[in-house]
Design a protein around this motif. Sequence first.
Motif, PDB file in Angstrom:
ATOM      1  N   THR A  13      48.572  46.539  40.938  1.00 59.69           N
ATOM      2  CA  THR A  13      49.967  46.661  41.386  1.00 59.69           C
ATOM      3  C   THR A  13      50.084  46.230  42.845  1.00 59.69           C
ATOM      4  O   THR A  13      51.000  45.485  43.212  1.00 59.69           O
ATOM      5  CB  THR A  13      50.453  48.112  41.206  1.00 59.69           C
ATOM      6  OG1 THR A  13      50.360  48.457  39.824  1.00 59.69           O
ATOM      7  CG2 THR A  13      51.884  48.275  41.677  1.00 59.69           C
ATOM      8  N   SER A  14      49.153  46.681  43.660  1.00 61.75           N
ATOM      9  CA  SER A  14      49.161  46.326  45.078  1.00 61.75           C
ATOM     10  C   SER A  14      48.976  44.822  45.261  1.00 61.75           C
ATOM     11  O   SER A  14      49.676  44.191  46.071  1.00 61.75           O
ATOM     12  CB  SER A  14      48.059  47.101  45.799  1.00 61.75           C
ATOM     13  OG  SER A  14      48.013  46.755  47.153  1.00 61.75           O
ATOM     14  N   ALA A  15      48.058  44.233  44.513  1.00 57.42           N
ATOM     15  CA  ALA A  15      47.826  42.793  44.615  1.00 57.42           C
ATOM     16  C   ALA A  15      49.069  42.020  44.179  1.00 57.42           C
ATOM     17  O   ALA A  15      49.442  41.017  44.811  1.00 57.42           O
ATOM     18  CB  ALA A  15      46.618  42.395  43.756  1.00 57.42           C
ATOM     19  N   ARG A  16      49.732  42.479  43.119  1.00 55.59           N
ATOM     20  CA  ARG A  16      50.962  41.802  42.657  1.00 55.59           C
ATOM     21  C   ARG A  16      52.050  41.886  43.720  1.00 55.59           C
ATOM     22  O   ARG A  16      52.722  40.888  44.024  1.00 55.59           O
ATOM     23  CB  ARG A  16      51.453  42.441  41.348  1.00 55.59           C
ATOM     24  CG  ARG A  16      52.744  41.811  40.813  1.00 55.59           C
ATOM     25  CD  ARG A  16      53.234  42.482  39.538  1.00 55.59           C
ATOM     26  NE  ARG A  16      53.336  43.923  39.615  1.00 55.59           N
ATOM     27  CZ  ARG A  16      54.367  44.595  40.164  1.00 55.59           C
ATOM     28  NH1 ARG A  16      55.370  43.939  40.691  1.00 55.59           N
ATOM     29  NH2 ARG A  16      54.384  45.913  40.173  1.00 55.59           N
ATOM     30  N   ALA A  39      51.279  39.536  46.485  1.00 54.52           N
ATOM     31  CA  ALA A  39      51.570  38.152  46.086  1.00 54.52           C
ATOM     32  C   ALA A  39      53.072  37.886  46.105  1.00 54.52           C
ATOM     33  O   ALA A  39      53.516  36.807  46.545  1.00 54.52           O
ATOM     34  CB  ALA A  39      50.991  37.888  44.697  1.00 54.52           C
ATOM     35  N   GLU A  40      53.868  38.840  45.652  1.00 53.41           N
ATOM     36  CA  GLU A  40      55.331  38.669  45.682  1.00 53.41           C
ATOM     37  C   GLU A  40      55.824  38.557  47.119  1.00 53.41           C
ATOM     38  O   GLU A  40      56.695  37.722  47.425  1.00 53.41           O
ATOM     39  CB  GLU A  40      56.009  39.857  44.978  1.00 53.41           C
ATOM     40  CG  GLU A  40      55.842  39.851  43.464  1.00 53.41           C
ATOM     41  CD  GLU A  40      56.358  41.137  42.808  1.00 53.41           C
ATOM     42  OE1 GLU A  40      56.728  42.088  43.530  1.00 53.41           O
ATOM     43  OE2 GLU A  40      56.378  41.186  41.564  1.00 53.41           O
ATOM     44  N   ASP A  41      55.281  39.406  48.009  1.00 51.65           N
ATOM     45  CA  ASP A  41      55.680  39.337  49.423  1.00 51.65           C
ATOM     46  C   ASP A  41      55.326  37.974  50.013  1.00 51.65           C
ATOM     47  O   ASP A  41      56.122  37.373  50.748  1.00 51.65           O
ATOM     48  CB  ASP A  41      55.003  40.451  50.233  1.00 51.65           C
ATOM     49  CG  ASP A  41      55.541  41.836  49.889  1.00 51.65           C
ATOM     50  OD1 ASP A  41      56.610  41.917  49.237  1.00 51.65           O
ATOM     51  OD2 ASP A  41      54.884  42.832  50.269  1.00 51.65           O
ATOM     52  N   ARG A  42      54.110  37.456  49.729  1.00 48.23           N
ATOM     53  CA  ARG A  42      53.692  36.148  50.240  1.00 48.23           C
ATOM     54  C   ARG A  42      54.616  35.049  49.707  1.00 48.23           C
ATOM     55  O   ARG A  42      55.029  34.159  50.450  1.00 48.23           O
ATOM     56  CB  ARG A  42      52.246  35.848  49.837  1.00 48.23           C
ATOM     57  CG  ARG A  42      51.216  36.413  50.791  1.00 48.23           C
ATOM     58  CD  ARG A  42      49.817  35.821  50.561  1.00 48.23           C
ATOM     59  NE  ARG A  42      49.359  35.858  49.181  1.00 48.23           N
ATOM     60  CZ  ARG A  42      48.803  36.926  48.602  1.00 48.23           C
ATOM     61  NH1 ARG A  42      48.633  38.033  49.274  1.00 48.23           N
ATOM     62  NH2 ARG A  42      48.418  36.860  47.338  1.00 48.23           N
ATOM     63  N   ALA A  43      54.949  35.152  48.419  1.00 51.15           N
ATOM     64  CA  ALA A  43      55.821  34.138  47.817  1.00 51.15           C
ATOM     65  C   ALA A  43      57.198  34.157  48.488  1.00 51.15           C
ATOM     66  O   ALA A  43      57.774  33.094  48.773  1.00 51.15           O
ATOM     67  CB  ALA A  43      55.944  34.380  46.309  1.00 51.15           C
ATOM     68  N   LYS A  44      57.718  35.343  48.770  1.00 48.69           N
ATOM     69  CA  LYS A  44      59.026  35.444  49.444  1.00 48.69           C
ATOM     70  C   LYS A  44      58.948  34.846  50.856  1.00 48.69           C
ATOM     71  O   LYS A  44      59.872  34.138  51.289  1.00 48.69           O
ATOM     72  CB  LYS A  44      59.482  36.900  49.519  1.00 48.69           C
ATOM     73  CG  LYS A  44      59.949  37.452  48.187  1.00 48.69           C
ATOM     74  CD  LYS A  44      60.326  38.925  48.310  1.00 48.69           C
ATOM     75  CE  LYS A  44      60.637  39.501  46.946  1.00 48.69           C
ATOM     76  NZ  LYS A  44      60.835  40.952  47.016  1.00 48.69           N
TER      77      LYS A  44
END
Length: 108
Positions: free
Chosen positions: A81-84, A87-92
């Motif tokens: 969950t933390s890794a996802r 990854a979402e934060d990096r993508a944003k």
Amino acid sequence: APRRDAERRLTEARRVQEVRGAEMMEQVRAAESRARNQEQAREDMEERLGIAEQGMEQAQEARDDAEARRRAAEVRVLEATSAREDAEDRAKREEALARAATAKAVSL
């Protein structure tokens, strides 16, 4: 005649004593047999108790193992969950940077 009566009574008394003695010995043998059977039953019960205790210990070990696996799975879920989320934060952030770069390029 009195002597024969006395001898007969004595013989009869001896026979009665022999019968009683034989009956007593039979009762002793029966009691010994019951005692042996009870001892065997006690030993069998102790053996079954030992087997049951082993089973309970194995069941507790299995429960402990299952609990450890469950906790490890929870940790893996939290890590995933933390890794996802990372990854979402990096993508944003990358998307925001790309929009800013596009806006800057358009304004040039």
